[in-house]
Write a protein that holds these residues in place. Structure first.
Motif, PDB file in Angstrom:
ATOM      1  N   ALA A 137      55.037  46.468  45.922  1.00  0.00           N
ATOM      2  CA  ALA A 137      54.248  47.016  44.824  1.00  0.00           C
ATOM      3  C   ALA A 137      54.011  45.953  43.760  1.00  0.00           C
ATOM      4  O   ALA A 137      54.960  45.369  43.226  1.00  0.00           O
ATOM      5  N   GLN A 138      52.713  45.723  43.445  1.00  0.00           N
ATOM      6  CA  GLN A 138      52.347  44.740  42.430  1.00  0.00           C
ATOM      7  C   GLN A 138      51.839  45.477  41.186  1.00  0.00           C
ATOM      8  O   GLN A 138      50.985  46.352  41.277  1.00  0.00           O
ATOM      9  N   PRO A 139      52.333  45.142  39.992  1.00  0.00           N
ATOM     10  CA  PRO A 139      51.903  45.827  38.775  1.00  0.00           C
ATOM     11  C   PRO A 139      50.420  45.605  38.487  1.00  0.00           C
ATOM     12  O   PRO A 139      49.894  44.510  38.696  1.00  0.00           O
ATOM     13  N   ALA A 140      49.758  46.666  38.018  1.00  0.00           N
ATOM     14  CA  ALA A 140      48.339  46.600  37.662  1.00  0.00           C
ATOM     15  C   ALA A 140      48.122  47.457  36.427  1.00  0.00           C
ATOM     16  O   ALA A 140      48.710  48.539  36.301  1.00  0.00           O
ATOM     17  N   ARG A 141      47.283  46.989  35.515  1.00  0.00           N
ATOM     18  CA  ARG A 141      46.963  47.801  34.342  1.00  0.00           C
ATOM     19  C   ARG A 141      45.508  48.233  34.407  1.00  0.00           C
ATOM     20  O   ARG A 141      44.642  47.489  34.870  1.00  0.00           O
ATOM     21  N   ARG A 142      45.245  49.423  33.925  1.00  0.00           N
ATOM     22  CA  ARG A 142      43.872  49.930  33.912  1.00  0.00           C
ATOM     23  C   ARG A 142      43.096  49.270  32.779  1.00  0.00           C
ATOM     24  O   ARG A 142      43.584  49.164  31.660  1.00  0.00           O
ATOM     25  N   VAL A 143      41.879  48.817  33.097  1.00  0.00           N
ATOM     26  CA  VAL A 143      40.989  48.222  32.093  1.00  0.00           C
ATOM     27  C   VAL A 143      39.619  48.879  32.219  1.00  0.00           C
ATOM     28  O   VAL A 143      39.235  49.371  33.286  1.00  0.00           O
ATOM     29  N   LEU A 168      36.535  56.323  39.627  1.00  0.00           N
ATOM     30  CA  LEU A 168      36.581  54.882  39.808  1.00  0.00           C
ATOM     31  C   LEU A 168      37.131  54.233  38.548  1.00  0.00           C
ATOM     32  O   LEU A 168      36.655  54.499  37.442  1.00  0.00           O
ATOM     33  N   ILE A 169      38.145  53.393  38.712  1.00  0.00           N
ATOM     34  CA  ILE A 169      38.757  52.717  37.565  1.00  0.00           C
ATOM     35  C   ILE A 169      38.806  51.219  37.827  1.00  0.00           C
ATOM     36  O   ILE A 169      38.696  50.757  38.964  1.00  0.00           O
ATOM     37  N   GLY A 170      38.961  50.461  36.750  1.00  0.00           N
ATOM     38  CA  GLY A 170      39.165  49.034  36.855  1.00  0.00           C
ATOM     39  C   GLY A 170      40.635  48.695  36.723  1.00  0.00           C
ATOM     40  O   GLY A 170      41.351  49.302  35.927  1.00  0.00           O
ATOM     41  N   LEU A 171      41.094  47.734  37.490  1.00  0.00           N
ATOM     42  CA  LEU A 171      42.486  47.293  37.453  1.00  0.00           C
ATOM     43  C   LEU A 171      42.538  45.781  37.264  1.00  0.00           C
ATOM     44  O   LEU A 171      41.749  45.035  37.861  1.00  0.00           O
ATOM     45  N   ALA A 172      43.466  45.332  36.432  1.00  0.00           N
ATOM     46  CA  ALA A 172      43.735  43.905  36.248  1.00  0.00           C
ATOM     47  C   ALA A 172      45.155  43.621  36.704  1.00  0.00           C
ATOM     48  O   ALA A 172      46.077  44.374  36.384  1.00  0.00           O
ATOM     49  N   LEU A 173      45.333  42.549  37.472  1.00  0.00           N
ATOM     50  CA  LEU A 173      46.645  42.150  37.965  1.00  0.00           C
ATOM     51  C   LEU A 173      46.967  40.748  37.460  1.00  0.00           C
ATOM     52  O   LEU A 173      46.091  40.019  36.987  1.00  0.00           O
ATOM     53  N   GLU A 174      48.228  40.373  37.577  1.00  0.00           N
ATOM     54  CA  GLU A 174      48.647  39.085  37.033  1.00  0.00           C
ATOM     55  C   GLU A 174      48.415  37.928  37.986  1.00  0.00           C
ATOM     56  O   GLU A 174      47.873  36.892  37.603  1.00  0.00           O
ATOM     57  N   ARG A 175      48.822  38.090  39.254  1.00  0.00           N
ATOM     58  CA  ARG A 175      48.799  36.931  40.151  1.00  0.00           C
ATOM     59  C   ARG A 175      48.249  37.233  41.531  1.00  0.00           C
ATOM     60  O   ARG A 175      47.517  36.420  42.083  1.00  0.00           O
ATOM     61  N   GLY A 199      40.210  34.438  35.277  1.00  0.00           N
ATOM     62  CA  GLY A 199      41.400  33.691  35.639  1.00  0.00           C
ATOM     63  C   GLY A 199      42.552  34.520  36.165  1.00  0.00           C
ATOM     64  O   GLY A 199      43.687  34.039  36.208  1.00  0.00           O
ATOM     65  N   HIS A 200      42.279  35.763  36.569  1.00  0.00           N
ATOM     66  CA  HIS A 200      43.326  36.601  37.179  1.00  0.00           C
ATOM     67  C   HIS A 200      42.665  37.590  38.134  1.00  0.00           C
ATOM     68  O   HIS A 200      41.451  37.810  38.070  1.00  0.00           O
ATOM     69  N   PRO A 201      43.444  38.223  39.026  1.00  0.00           N
ATOM     70  CA  PRO A 201      42.869  39.181  39.972  1.00  0.00           C
ATOM     71  C   PRO A 201      42.361  40.445  39.276  1.00  0.00           C
ATOM     72  O   PRO A 201      42.948  40.912  38.291  1.00  0.00           O
ATOM     73  N   ILE A 202      41.271  40.994  39.802  1.00  0.00           N
ATOM     74  CA  ILE A 202      40.706  42.253  39.332  1.00  0.00           C
ATOM     75  C   ILE A 202      40.363  43.116  40.537  1.00  0.00           C
ATOM     76  O   ILE A 202      40.229  42.617  41.655  1.00  0.00           O
ATOM     77  N   ALA A 203      40.235  44.413  40.293  1.00  0.00           N
ATOM     78  CA  ALA A 203      39.885  45.326  41.379  1.00  0.00           C
ATOM     79  C   ALA A 203      39.255  46.579  40.812  1.00  0.00           C
ATOM     80  O   ALA A 203      39.509  46.961  39.669  1.00  0.00           O
ATOM     81  N   MET A 204      38.415  47.218  41.625  1.00  0.00           N
ATOM     82  CA  MET A 204      37.984  48.583  41.363  1.00  0.00           C
ATOM     83  C   MET A 204      38.692  49.473  42.371  1.00  0.00           C
ATOM     84  O   MET A 204      38.915  49.079  43.525  1.00  0.00           O
ATOM     85  N   ALA A 205      39.071  50.674  41.915  1.00  0.00           N
ATOM     86  CA  ALA A 205      39.831  51.571  42.769  1.00  0.00           C
ATOM     87  C   ALA A 205      39.405  53.004  42.527  1.00  0.00           C
ATOM     88  O   ALA A 205      39.049  53.380  41.403  1.00  0.00           O
ATOM     89  N   LEU A 206      39.428  53.801  43.570  1.00  0.00           N
ATOM     90  CA  LEU A 206      39.215  55.246  43.458  1.00  0.00           C
ATOM     91  C   LEU A 206      40.571  55.923  43.439  1.00  0.00           C
ATOM     92  O   LEU A 206      41.373  55.743  44.364  1.00  0.00           O
ATOM     93  N   GLY A 231      38.155  44.107  45.529  1.00  0.00           N
ATOM     94  CA  GLY A 231      39.082  43.283  44.765  1.00  0.00           C
ATOM     95  C   GLY A 231      38.816  41.813  44.970  1.00  0.00           C
ATOM     96  O   GLY A 231      38.311  41.401  46.014  1.00  0.00           O
ATOM     97  N   THR A 232      39.143  41.020  43.964  1.00  0.00           N
ATOM     98  CA  THR A 232      38.975  39.573  44.062  1.00  0.00           C
ATOM     99  C   THR A 232      39.829  38.908  42.998  1.00  0.00           C
ATOM    100  O   THR A 232      40.386  39.574  42.122  1.00  0.00           O
ATOM    101  N   SER A 233      39.913  37.597  43.072  1.00  0.00           N
ATOM    102  CA  SER A 233      40.500  36.825  41.985  1.00  0.00           C
ATOM    103  C   SER A 233      39.341  36.349  41.115  1.00  0.00           C
ATOM    104  O   SER A 233      38.477  35.604  41.572  1.00  0.00           O
ATOM    105  N   SER A 234      39.284  36.818  39.867  1.00  0.00           N
ATOM    106  CA  SER A 234      38.133  36.578  39.003  1.00  0.00           C
ATOM    107  C   SER A 234      38.072  35.122  38.549  1.00  0.00           C
ATOM    108  O   SER A 234      38.947  34.666  37.806  1.00  0.00           O
ATOM    109  N   PRO A 235      37.011  34.389  38.946  1.00  0.00           N
ATOM    110  CA  PRO A 235      36.886  33.001  38.482  1.00  0.00           C
ATOM    111  C   PRO A 235      36.702  32.902  36.971  1.00  0.00           C
ATOM    112  O   PRO A 235      37.183  31.959  36.343  1.00  0.00           O
TER     113      PRO A 235
END
Length: 332
Positions: free
Chosen positions: A319-325, A257-264, A293-300, A286-290
């Motif tokens: 395909a939307q870019p996502a960085r692991r956090v 399980l990893i965390g992902l941050a997206l831009e929009r 201020g940007h979308p976040i997700a957990m992913a397997l 996944g959700t847009s983090s209040p």
């Protein structure tokens, strides 16, 4: 209102963001009476729970609560639960609403031959969660106990607005707070009194955005019967002891399980996660983090692909870019 675990539940009252922000900055109250409660009593209560859970029940003193797992024989999870120790031979379990019948059958099956009494008290209790940095200050004037003396995971009886309750300094938001156990017939009156304190009523929507920011897994998303629980970051929940499903849990998980941050662009459960254009996993929440201020997700994702810095999430064919956090996304 939506159906949830056999109950009608509020998604929102005034709006998810307003409720989320209230819990992060002041305090809110959730009606979580849909959760199930089981009483476990008897000379073998501790030994029984030690056998059917992964965490160390023996370290749990009366008046303390503990996060724990109910594993199945293969090492997946029947449920993730909270265990409250009432006394030397008495415990209360709080389980997920959608798993009450399954958990009850599982525990009954494993109790055979033990001197232990199980009681389903799910219909007895209302459960109200007061969460936020000002939760203790708002509750204190109306209680007969000193909250300052109660540490995280404390579990204790009290009188709140003159009503007999049990309080647990636990929660599912990433903030300080108290879960209030009250007899079901007194729950509505207590809810109304809590609202007079200025607490913001909060629904399922804010509960999900808050727990996701805090990196808390949700059963049916990050945990399941057929999913290795050590794919999560919660390896500390498994102690070195004999328990149901031990061999399966000791095996290495094929996914992480990893965390992902997206831009929009917000992403949802089931969206494919790509690495160099190839699918390596999927979004679990996944959700847009209040708060952020940007979308976040957990992913397997596949274990051998879980340490990359950059991924993509496929959203409606694009395909939307996502960085692991690192998890959690948010920590006070």
């Amino acid at each position: 209102m939506v159906p949830f675990g056999g109950w009608d539940m509020p998604v929102q009252y005034a709006g998810v963001k307003a409720e989320h922000d209230a819990v992060r900055t002041r305090a809110g109250v959730f009606d979580v009476s849909h959760m199930g409660e089981f009483r476990v009593q008897g000379p073998d209560a501790e030994a029984f729970l030690q056998r059917v859970t992964t965490n160390d029940i023996g370290k749990l003193k009366p008046g303390r609560a503990q996060y724990n797992w109910l594993p199945n024989e293969a090492g997946g999870l029947v449920d993730d639960i909270y265990v409250y120790r009432v006394g030397a031979e008495e415990f209360l379990l709080v389980v997920n609403a959608s798993n009450v019948a399954k958990d009850w059958a599982h525990l009954q099956a494993h109790a055979a031959g033990s001197d232990v009494q199980l009681t389903d008290e799910s219909g007895r209790w209302g459960l109200l969660a007061v969460q936020g940095p000002e939760a203790a200050a708002l509750l204190q004037p109306h209680l007969d106990v000193d909250l300052g003396a109660k540490k995280k995971n404390a579990y204790f009886p009290a009188r709140l607005f003159g009503q007999d309750v049990w309080l647990a300094r636990t929660g599912y938001t990433g903030e300080d707070g108290f879960e209030v156990f009250v007899d079901a017939e007194g729950a509505e009156a207590l809810w109304e009194k809590l609202l007079t304190l200025g607490l913001t009523p909060a629904g399922l929507g804010a509960r999900d955005t808050l727990r996701l920011e805090a990196g808390f897994p949700l059963y049916g998303h990050e945990f399941a019967e057929d999913l290795h629980p050590l794919a999560s970051t919660y390896t500390w929940v498994v102690k070195d002891k004999e328990h149901v499903g031990r061999a399966g849990i000791q095996a290495q998980p094929p996914v992480k399980l990893i965390g992902l941050a997206l831009e929009r662009v917000p992403v949802r459960e089931g969206y494919p996660v790509l690495l160099n254009g190839q699918p390596v996993g999927h979004v679990t929440s996944g959700t847009s983090s209040p708060t952020l201020g940007h979308p976040i997700a957990m992913a397997l994702v596949q274990a051998d692909a879980a340490h990359e810095g950059a991924y993509e999430v496929e959203v409606r064919g694009k395909a939307q870019p996502a960085r692991r956090v690192e998890l959690p996304f948010y920590k006070r």
